[in-house]
Design an enzyme around this catalytic site. Structure first.
Site, short mmCIF file in Angstrom:
data_model
loop_
_atom_site.label_atom_id
_atom_site.label_comp_id
_atom_site.label_asym_id
_atom_site.label_seq_id
_atom_site.Cartn_x
_atom_site.Cartn_y
_atom_site.Cartn_z
N ARG A 84 0.66 -1.04 -0.11
CA ARG A 84 -0.07 -0.01 -0.05
C ARG A 84 0.90 1.19 0.07
NH1 ARG A 84 -5.09 2.06 1.98
NH2 ARG A 84 -5.02 4.32 1.30
N ARG A 93 -5.26 1.67 -4.94
CA ARG A 93 -4.51 0.83 -3.82
C ARG A 93 -4.51 -0.75 -4.05
NH1 ARG A 93 -8.42 3.74 0.21
NH2 ARG A 93 -8.36 5.29 -1.77
N ASP A 96 -6.48 -1.84 0.94
CA ASP A 96 -7.21 -0.84 1.89
C ASP A 96 -7.73 -1.79 2.85
OD1 ASP A 96 -8.00 1.80 2.91
OD2 ASP A 96 -9.71 1.65 1.79
N ASP A 98 -10.13 -1.10 6.51
CA ASP A 98 -10.79 0.07 7.12
C ASP A 98 -11.49 -0.54 8.45
OD1 ASP A 98 -10.00 2.39 5.80
OD2 ASP A 98 -12.00 1.88 4.55
#
Length: 170
Positions: A84, A93, A96, A98
């Site tokens: 990343r 990317r 990712d 989250d």
């Protein structure tokens, strides 16, 4: 040790995205304080932000003995291990990750906001999350993931034809 239920979102649109998502889940499960409990199917979704390839997105449920800030650091470390690079906001990317939900906690620091502040507007998060955690309530409003999912159009979130489960359900 307190164990926290957590929900994360995974996304990738560079490289072999399906392999990257599978590798990230495996890497997280190898951590001594994290257990992968369940994963959604993989979805192909249109990008948010500058022009770029479509994403593969999924969500996962974890059990973690880490504090939320430490889990965030682990997610960032795994992102880095998969290449990343943070070049532009909402840019393409390789990976990712989250942190969406952490127990029933509300966290607002300079580094971390939980529940994730934009998850309730994003079908690419709510569609896969509703598969594996439909009854998880928002810690402030009480609305469940399924309730929030029902308020959104699919926004070009379609099952990825080549996907199998990212992780075996337990």
């Amino acid at each position: 040790m307190t164990v926290h239920p957590c929900a994360i979102a995974l996304g990738s649109n560079l490289g072999d995205s399906l392999a990257i998502l599978r590798g990230a889940i495996a890497k997280l499960d190898q951590h001594p304080d994290v257990t992968v409990v369940d994963c959604s199917r993989v979805y192909r979704t249109a990008p948010v932000g500058p022009p770029q390839p479509d994403y593969l997105n999924a969500c996962a449920l974890l059990q973690s003995g880490l504090a939320a800030a430490d889990l965030l650091q682990l997610l960032l470390k795994v992102e880095a291990q998969f290449g990343r690079e943070r070049r532009e906001r909402w840019g393409a990317r390789r990976l990712d990750l989250d942190l969406l939900l952490f127990d029933d906690q509300i966290i607002a620091t300079a580094q971390l906001e939980v529940p994730h502040p934009r998850m309730w507007e994003r079908a690419f998060v709510l569609v896969p999350l509703a598969e594996i955690a439909p009854d998880w309530p928002h810690p402030q409003s009480g609305a469940t993931v399924a309730d929030m999912r029902a308020t959104l159009a699919d926004q070009d979130v379609v099952p990825y034809a080549a996907s199998q489960a990212l992780w075996p359900s337990t």
